[in-house]
Scaffold this active site. Structure first.
Site, short mmCIF file in Angstrom:
data_model
loop_
_atom_site.label_atom_id
_atom_site.label_comp_id
_atom_site.label_asym_id
_atom_site.label_seq_id
_atom_site.Cartn_x
_atom_site.Cartn_y
_atom_site.Cartn_z
N CYS A 124 -65.97 42.89 -1.50
CA CYS A 124 -65.49 41.53 -1.24
C CYS A 124 -65.40 40.82 -2.58
O CYS A 124 -66.36 40.80 -3.35
CB CYS A 124 -66.51 40.87 -0.32
SG CYS A 124 -66.59 39.09 -0.37
N GLU A 125 -64.23 40.22 -2.89
CA GLU A 125 -64.09 39.62 -4.22
C GLU A 125 -64.82 38.28 -4.32
O GLU A 125 -64.94 37.73 -5.40
CB GLU A 125 -62.62 39.44 -4.57
CG GLU A 125 -61.94 38.31 -3.85
CD GLU A 125 -60.49 38.13 -4.31
OE1 GLU A 125 -59.96 39.04 -4.99
OE2 GLU A 125 -59.90 37.11 -3.98
N HIS A 126 -65.29 37.78 -3.20
CA HIS A 126 -65.94 36.48 -3.24
C HIS A 126 -67.44 36.58 -3.48
O HIS A 126 -68.04 35.69 -4.06
CB HIS A 126 -65.68 35.71 -1.94
CG HIS A 126 -64.21 35.46 -1.71
ND1 HIS A 126 -63.61 35.59 -0.49
CD2 HIS A 126 -63.24 35.11 -2.57
CE1 HIS A 126 -62.32 35.31 -0.61
NE2 HIS A 126 -62.08 35.02 -1.86
N HIS A 127 -68.04 37.67 -2.99
CA HIS A 127 -69.49 37.80 -3.11
C HIS A 127 -69.92 39.09 -3.79
O HIS A 127 -71.12 39.30 -3.99
CB HIS A 127 -70.17 37.74 -1.73
CG HIS A 127 -69.92 36.47 -0.98
ND1 HIS A 127 -68.89 36.32 -0.09
CD2 HIS A 127 -70.55 35.27 -1.02
CE1 HIS A 127 -68.89 35.09 0.40
NE2 HIS A 127 -69.90 34.43 -0.15
N GLN A 165 -59.57 41.39 2.62
CA GLN A 165 -59.05 42.36 3.56
C GLN A 165 -57.56 42.18 3.86
O GLN A 165 -56.83 43.16 4.01
CB GLN A 165 -59.85 42.32 4.87
CG GLN A 165 -59.58 43.53 5.76
CD GLN A 165 -60.41 43.54 7.03
OE1 GLN A 165 -61.54 43.09 7.03
NE2 GLN A 165 -59.84 44.04 8.11
N HIS A 193 -67.93 43.17 7.32
CA HIS A 193 -68.15 42.57 6.01
C HIS A 193 -69.63 42.28 5.81
O HIS A 193 -70.22 41.45 6.50
CB HIS A 193 -67.34 41.27 5.90
CG HIS A 193 -65.87 41.50 5.81
ND1 HIS A 193 -65.13 41.14 4.70
CD2 HIS A 193 -65.01 42.08 6.66
CE1 HIS A 193 -63.86 41.48 4.89
NE2 HIS A 193 -63.76 42.05 6.08
N CYS A 195 -70.97 40.62 3.63
CA CYS A 195 -71.24 39.23 3.26
C CYS A 195 -71.45 38.36 4.49
O CYS A 195 -72.06 37.30 4.42
CB CYS A 195 -70.12 38.66 2.39
SG CYS A 195 -68.49 38.84 3.10
#
Lengths: 234, 253
Positions: A124-127, A165, A193, A195
């Site tokens: 996940c590019e956010h977390h 995704q 996910h 996250c």
């Protein structure tokens, strides 16, 4: 020749093949072999040269989290974590041309081809936390079929990156579309996910489903339905 | 005299603990004792009724304030990592990622901030019950200390009370304290078992963990369906095979 281009041998082979009108193919493959070899060694060096900075960053992370970086279990963790992270983002180095390996064949087939339950793992590019699940891919060939494992390899290129995704689904669909020019491509991803599961809302059983429909899958609802039914069935 | 001897022993023990095996705030399954406290083998083997409070004085390695203070440097480290991987930290999706990743990582290691005594919240009750109590299928999420990649699975806990029972959710909270750390599955299993033993002094404790390690699934050998199972049996669960059998059967059903 496994990437070892002995020029003399190649010249001879080239002569032979151009006499038999395979010249186009051979020249292409010669170029791509050289190109590939050069690219691979550059990528490996890049990874190697970036490793110390990554290691230092991980050491600092461990310390800031309150851990003792000198204890036995953590001694080589910065190195291992850095290498793991590089592996998990190796898709940045790869291109579709590389992995397709000329495995595109002329087949007089225009019925749906589905490869389902391809395990997919991404970050996940956010977390920077993994998400994983299954990909189902279907396409309707336009006289050209692709080696089946290449579909899974295309998934690997795009999934081994920092991803969202939705974007991953689209990139896979567009990648196949560009490589094959088929009549239509459909990609469905169902993933869990971490996250959302390990932190934040903490919903263990939640799954995210995204899909990308191109070409005839977008225009014709019946085709889409056939794909969805076939990819769901046990 | 007795006391001073113990003090000496206790303090040297602490020194040892300081230099060698301080692991996740726990010394190889034995709790760090403050100087002057009696040093004893793992509580399961001693049936003594010493006050429980004493042995829980584990030092927290982190506090909530520490979290706030270390956030900027964690975020900076993550920015370095993003750059080192060849991505562009300035693109829209990655702009706040260093901060999110740092907070996420602090959450995944929040076990370092928690102490057993806080979590138990005095939820220990006197009940005249001496049959097995099992809480199974407790979802567990941890981080592999070797690759910093998640581990997740289920924990099954069983214990035989010795006139004292524990609030059921406290078993799950004990799992949380020890799993939200950089862990090795073997050590996690043992820490949970030892913590329950120290809290309750039950006749026996059994802990089984079944987990999937992302470091094996996402990278390395890449075996999707592999699971790792570890167990710790203390007290009567270790000595009596029939009790152990009963526990293992009940968690499978």
């Amino acid at each position: 020749m496994n990437g070892h281009c002995n020029v003399k041998v190649n010249d001879t082979v080239e002569e032979f093949h151009s006499n038999n009108s395979f010249s186009d193919l051979l020249i292409d493959s010669k170029k791509s072999v050289v190109h590939r070899k050069h690219e691979t060694s550059r990528k490996k060096d890049e990874d190697q040269s970036r490793l110390p900075a990554l290691e230092a960053a991980y050491t600092s992370i461990l310390r800031e989290l309150g851990e003792d970086t000198d204890r036995q279990g953590l001694l080589r963790t910065p190195l291992r974590a850095a290498k793991a992270m590089q592996f998990l983002t190796k898709g940045y180095h790869e291109t579709i041309e590389d992995i397709l390996n000329n495995a595109i064949f002329d087949e007089d087939h225009d019925e749906m081809v589905i490869v389902k339950n391809i395990d997919v793992f991404s970050l996940c590019e956010h977390h920077l936390v993994p998400f994983f699940g299954k990909v189902h891919i279907g396409y309707i060939p336009n006289k050209k079929v692709v080696g089946l494992s290449k579909l899974a390899r295309i998934v690997e290129i795009f999934s081994r990156r920092l991803q969202v995704q939705e974007r991953l689904t689209k990139q896979i669909a567009v990648g196949i579309s560009e490589a094959l020019q088929p009549k239509g491509v459909a990609v469905v991803i169902e993933a869990s996910h971490m996250c959302m599961v390990m932190r934040g809302v903490q919903k263990m059983n939640s799954r995210t489903v995204t899909s990308a429909m191109l070409g005839v899958y977008l225009e014709d609802p019946k085709t889409r339905e056939e794909f969805l039914t076939l990819s769901r069935s046990a | 005299m007795e006391h001073s001897k113990q003090t000496q022993f206790g303090s040297s023990d602490k020194k040892d603990a300081g230099t060698s095996s301080v692991v996740n705030g726990h010394c190889d399954g034995m709790v760090k004792r403050p100087a002057g406290g009696p040093s004893q083998p793992p509580a399961a083997e001693s049936g003594s009724q010493r006050p429980v409070m004493e042995s829980w004085r584990e030092d927290r390695t982190r506090s909530v304030e520490d979290n706030e203070i270390s956030l900027p440097s964690l975020a900076a480290a993550y920015t370095t990592i993003l750059r080192g991987l060849g991505d562009d930290p300035q693109r829209q999706g990655l702009l706040k990622t260093p901060w999110r990743a740092a907070t996420a990582m602090q959450f995944f290691t929040k076990g370092y901030q928690e102490k057993l005594i806080d979590v138990l919240n005095d939820a220990i009750f006197d009940e005249d019950h001496d049959e097995m109590v099992i809480v199974k299928d407790i979802d567990m999420f941890s981080m592999c200390e070797h690759h910093l990649v998640p581990i997740f699975g289920r924990v099954h806990i069983g214990y035989l009370p010795n006139k004292r029972v524990l609030g059921l959710s406290k078993l799950a909270r004990i799992v949380e304290i020890y799993s939200r750390r950089l862990q090795v599955q073997e050590r996690l299993t043992k820490q949970i078992a030892v913590a329950i033993t120290e809290a309750l002094q039950p006749t026996g404790v059994g802990v089984v963990i079944e987990a999937t390690h992302m470091c094996m699934v996402m990278r390395g050998v890449q075996k999707m369906n592999s699971k790792t199972i570890t167990s710790t049996m203390l007290g009567v669960f270790r000595e009596d095979p029939k009790t152990r059998d009963e526990f293992l059967t009940l968690i499978r059903s």
